[in-house]
Design a protein around this motif. Structure first.
Motif, short mmCIF file in Angstrom:
data_model
loop_
_atom_site.label_atom_id
_atom_site.label_comp_id
_atom_site.label_asym_id
_atom_site.label_seq_id
_atom_site.Cartn_x
_atom_site.Cartn_y
_atom_site.Cartn_z
N ARG A 254 -38.85 7.83 -39.58
CA ARG A 254 -37.80 8.89 -39.25
C ARG A 254 -37.07 9.75 -40.31
N THR A 257 -39.39 12.00 -42.01
CA THR A 257 -39.36 13.58 -41.35
C THR A 257 -38.14 14.15 -41.55
N GLN A 261 -38.01 17.87 -43.06
CA GLN A 261 -37.31 19.07 -42.45
C GLN A 261 -36.33 19.89 -43.08
#
Ligand code: GTP
Ligand code: MG
Length: 324
Positions: A254, A257, A261
């Protein structure tokens, strides 16, 4: 694939060094190289080490390198000096202290300064870590002085962020105020030979009760005496525990990610800033405005249109190896 990317993935240390210079100098091939190495990361464990000036970060890093090398692990180090890249006494000291590793092919140490970057030190540091991961170090250490937002940004690249504190320094309150508490994955009480260790432990635990009382991972506290080479083993054990937690909880993925992003917008932001600076210096609209030939809104939309017609050239393939 870009020639330099290929070489550094093939463990050419000179290519790694040149690649990082490309990042610092904002070379035209920068984005192309980063793009090529993007999915070539070898999964290094990235450890951020932050703390007040003089907390003993460099001494600690130096000892920790030795420890990891004894375990046959290769280590890449990015030392970030937010003040003075070349004249700083601290950095000079670092160089001397770390000099013993210079001849070891399993270690690569790189100092990063603020020179020439458009407030882009955090960006460049993160990119350097990317190149180091593509090169294939087992562990990457990022040392930075924990003082401001840009240092917090740097730490976002780390899998494990360690905050170095000293007994009797009153650091905890500062750390708390600076928002470092929130990003800490573990605490290191360095200079544990000095009085006040148990008081500091209590203070940290108290802060953790406030900030991390319901967190899935409660940052543990390591004790080290860098000058006596003590505590490295337990520090490494805690780092590995955290690495395990990241993996088992899914938090590691997570986190990755989130980083990716954010990176998208950071690259866009950085490229736009660069072009805006150029516009500010050389745009022909400047004269047109002076002569009152154009209104600001038309000028602005012309600039935006140019940006859109000529996006950042990520595909650039320059295989000539110019020294960057
Ligand atoms: N007593 C004691 N002194 C230490 C210890 N570790 C480091 N020091 C001393 O603390 C001073 C600062 O150490 P550095 O390693 O340069 O600290 P730093 O955090 O890297 O400093 P900056 O890079 O300037 O922020 C040096 O004089 C070290 O010898 C320790 O465990 N115990
Ligand atoms: Mg230092």
């Amino acid at each position: 694939m870009h020639d330099l990317a290929k070489k550094l993935i093939d463990k050419d240390m000179r290519a790694l060094a040149r690649g990082i210079s490309y990042l610092e100098n904002d070379h035209a091939d920068k984005l192309a190289i980063l793009k090529d190495v993007h999915d070539q990361g070898k999964g290094a464990h990235i450890i951020g080490i932050t703390g007040s000036p003089g907390a003993g970060k460099s001494s600690l890093v130096n000892r920790f390198i030795q420890y990891l090398r004894l375990k046959k692990l290769t280590v890449g180090i990015v030392a970030v000096d937010p003040t003075s890249p070349f004249s700083g006494g601290a950095l000079l000291g670092d160089r001397v202290r770390m000099a013993e590793h210079f001849t070891d092919p399993g270690v690569y140490i790189r100092s990063m300064g603020t020179r020439g970057s458009l407030g882009g030190l955090a960006r460049t540091t993160k990119e350097a870590v990317r190149l180091m991961d593509a090169y294939g170090f087992d562990v990457i250490l990022v040392e930075t002085v924990g003082v401001g937002q840009s240092e917090l940004d740097i730490m976002k690249v780390a899998d494990t962020t360690a905050v170095v504190l000293n007994p009797g320094s009153g650091d905890v309150v500062q750390v708390f105020k600076a928002g470092i508490m929130e990003i800490a994955d573990l605490f290191i009480i360095n200079k544990a030979d000095l009085p006040g260790v148990s008081k500091l432990m209590t203070e940290i635990e108290g802060m953790l009760d406030l900030v991390k009382h319901d967190a899935a991972w409660r940052p543990p506290i390591a004790q080290t005496i860098s000058t006596e080479n003590k505590g490295m083993e337990s520090l490494w054990t805690l780092v590995q525990k955290h690495a395990e937690y990241l993996k088992e909880s899914g938090e590691g993925e997570r986190k990755k990610t989130r980083i990716l992003q954010e990176e998208v917008l950071e690259v866009v932001h950085y490229e736009l800033m660069k072009r805006l600076q150029k516009e500010q210096q050389t745009g022909s609209w400047r004269d047109q405005i002076e002569r009152r030939e154009i209104d600001p809104y038309t000028a602005a939309s012309q600039i935006l249109k140019e940006f859109i017609d000529d996006p950042a050239d990520v595909e650039r393939q320059d295989t000539t190896t110019k020294e960057g």
